[in-house]
Design a protein around this motif. Sequence first.
Motif, PDB file in Angstrom:
ATOM      1  N   PRO A  14       0.702  -1.163   0.008  1.00  0.00           N
ATOM      2  CA  PRO A  14      -0.065  -0.037   0.079  1.00  0.00           C
ATOM      3  C   PRO A  14       0.674   1.227  -0.097  1.00  0.00           C
ATOM      4  CG  PRO A  14       0.075  -0.778   2.187  1.00  0.00           C
ATOM      5  CD  PRO A  14       0.950  -1.810   1.219  1.00  0.00           C
ATOM      6  N   ILE A  15       0.349   2.170  -0.661  1.00  0.00           N
ATOM      7  CA  ILE A  15       1.172   3.467  -0.711  1.00  0.00           C
ATOM      8  C   ILE A  15       1.469   4.155   0.789  1.00  0.00           C
ATOM      9  CG2 ILE A  15       0.424   3.887  -3.107  1.00  0.00           C
ATOM     10  CD1 ILE A  15      -1.334   6.114  -2.297  1.00  0.00           C
ATOM     11  N   SER A  16       0.618   3.768   1.894  1.00  0.00           N
ATOM     12  CA  SER A  16       0.706   4.334   3.118  1.00  0.00           C
ATOM     13  C   SER A  16       2.141   3.742   3.547  1.00  0.00           C
ATOM     14  CB  SER A  16      -0.549   3.800   3.924  1.00  0.00           C
ATOM     15  OG  SER A  16      -0.726   2.498   4.070  1.00  0.00           O
ATOM     16  N   LYS A  17       2.402   2.685   3.083  1.00  0.00           N
ATOM     17  CA  LYS A  17       3.920   2.480   3.482  1.00  0.00           C
ATOM     18  C   LYS A  17       4.766   3.441   3.277  1.00  0.00           C
ATOM     19  CE  LYS A  17       6.943  -1.852   3.264  1.00  0.00           C
ATOM     20  NZ  LYS A  17       7.212  -2.963   2.765  1.00  0.00           N
ATOM     21  N   PHE A  18       4.651   4.238   2.367  1.00  0.00           N
ATOM     22  CA  PHE A  18       5.724   5.162   1.934  1.00  0.00           C
ATOM     23  C   PHE A  18       5.248   6.436   2.130  1.00  0.00           C
ATOM     24  CE2 PHE A  18       5.640   1.425  -0.648  1.00  0.00           C
ATOM     25  CZ  PHE A  18       6.905   0.946  -0.689  1.00  0.00           C
ATOM     26  N   ASN A  55      -4.165   3.190   2.621  1.00  0.00           N
ATOM     27  CA  ASN A  55      -3.856   1.596   2.983  1.00  0.00           C
ATOM     28  C   ASN A  55      -4.623   0.744   2.188  1.00  0.00           C
ATOM     29  OD1 ASN A  55      -6.183   2.890   4.143  1.00  0.00           O
ATOM     30  ND2 ASN A  55      -6.439   1.047   5.436  1.00  0.00           N
ATOM     31  N   GLU A  56      -5.280   1.501   1.029  1.00  0.00           N
ATOM     32  CA  GLU A  56      -6.347   0.724   0.191  1.00  0.00           C
ATOM     33  C   GLU A  56      -5.563   0.655  -1.173  1.00  0.00           C
ATOM     34  OE1 GLU A  56     -10.751   1.675   0.511  1.00  0.00           O
ATOM     35  OE2 GLU A  56      -9.819   2.813   2.264  1.00  0.00           O
ATOM     36  N   ILE A  57      -4.681   1.734  -1.467  1.00  0.00           N
ATOM     37  CA  ILE A  57      -4.440   1.898  -2.820  1.00  0.00           C
ATOM     38  C   ILE A  57      -2.797   1.357  -2.945  1.00  0.00           C
ATOM     39  CG2 ILE A  57      -3.551   3.474  -4.533  1.00  0.00           C
ATOM     40  CD1 ILE A  57      -5.534   5.832  -2.960  1.00  0.00           C
ATOM     41  N   THR A  58      -2.671   0.472  -3.647  1.00  0.00           N
ATOM     42  CA  THR A  58      -1.189  -0.250  -3.974  1.00  0.00           C
ATOM     43  C   THR A  58      -0.419   0.309  -4.821  1.00  0.00           C
ATOM     44  OG1 THR A  58      -2.152  -1.599  -5.401  1.00  0.00           O
ATOM     45  CG2 THR A  58      -2.290  -2.523  -3.119  1.00  0.00           C
ATOM     46  N   ILE A  59       0.739   0.126  -5.018  1.00  0.00           N
ATOM     47  CA  ILE A  59       1.771   0.388  -6.275  1.00  0.00           C
ATOM     48  C   ILE A  59       1.296  -0.178  -7.323  1.00  0.00           C
ATOM     49  CG2 ILE A  59       3.888  -0.151  -7.144  1.00  0.00           C
ATOM     50  CD1 ILE A  59       5.221   0.125  -4.293  1.00  0.00           C
TER      51      ILE A  59
END
Length: 457
Positions: free
Chosen positions: A114-118, A126-130
Amino acid sequence: MRYPSYILALGCLIFMLAPVKAQSQTSINNPEKKKQEIDHIIKSYEAIHKFNGTALIHYQNKTIFEKSYGWQDAEKKIANQNKSVYQIASLTKSFTALVIVKLNEEGKLSVKDPISKFITDYPRGNEITIEHLLTHTSGIYEALQNKEYFRQLHTGKIITQNEQLSFFKNEPLAFEPGTQFSYTNSGYIILGMIIEKVTGLSYEDAVRKIILNPLKMAHTGFDYLALKSPYKTVPYSYISKTKQEKTEIWNPTFTGPSGQIYSTAEDLYKYYEGLRDYKIVSKEAFKKATTPYLSGYGYGWFIDDLYGKKLINHGGNIEGSTSYFAMLPDEDLCIILLNNITSKKLEKAGNTILTAILGQSYTLPQPQKEIILSTETLKKYVGNYELSDNNVLHILYENGQLYIQNNNDPKIRMLAEKEDAFYLQDDDTEISFIFKKGEKDVIMIRKGLSSKTAERL
């Protein structure tokens, strides 16, 4: 085939088409005849002011065509040449995606992250992925729809990452992540930020380290505004024998990982070889990157079927520059077209060349042709139309002709292409009228990448 570009609204000019039957297999049996055929195709687009640049074509282990057309700098009478440098616009996305694929292959990130990791505070991050970003399925708002963002493209302002995010970060998603396709530059801007966090390098340095340096792409870079080169092309919105309209270079700190790269045809040929021979990522990784998701888009590539053959392609279009890059891996065929004009016909030109090489029938464009409309028909368009910026367009009828006038500017004659569509002589402007019962009469003006709508007062 789809054609991505930096645009808000893009209308296609309508041309009369003349059918041509390609001679099957001339690319193998008669290389010189094939070169002449390709040259004829390109010149037909040059004749309608839709090709001004360089073409390089590789087919079955060799370059079969490389030639440049038109002006690198019309004012100084410097012709385009095979070393000319062009902005490649949205073709940049394939480079950004390839770096992500490489980092995924090395285990430094996962496309499922998830882009929330970055970017910890990104809404619904947390719902949108790379992978959603790579495939344009995130639902994230398109930054170019923000008028202030579009305005600042024409400035030299340098912005921070937070400022760049502010143009789209807090806008609601257009749809639930992963459910639809919507081409957006914003997602690739975020991918560039993720690359920087993971590598500890600037986006530019990461691309150089992972792609440009290994492939020896020495004439490819990022800041076209700052480029000092005798081969740098001047960007034009329109160019003909009698008229050359320069345009401004877009601010590279805004376009960034979605469209800031510049290159040459020969450097992009090295890029093709690197992809074809798996010099950057493995065969398995590249296969996954070129597997179509929604609407036929993979990781930074459109994937199509052409006469039963897999076609991998991407293009780009910004003010004053257009690019086209297509590969048929099974045929070892690559077509690279670079223009220093705004051209909405470059993809069509590339597809026509592909079709010719494969021995199929195709059509060539012809100049626009005026038709004669009745006085009654012409007069129904007469009136004043207000644009959103409070400018008023005047449509005038005089001596059997229609004219368009913006506020108190000089009036210009409009030529009818069909009943509700007009064009201007030696210009890239398209004018169309939309009259629907129960709704306000509307005029739409398209020029280059811009589109404006005005309602009748």
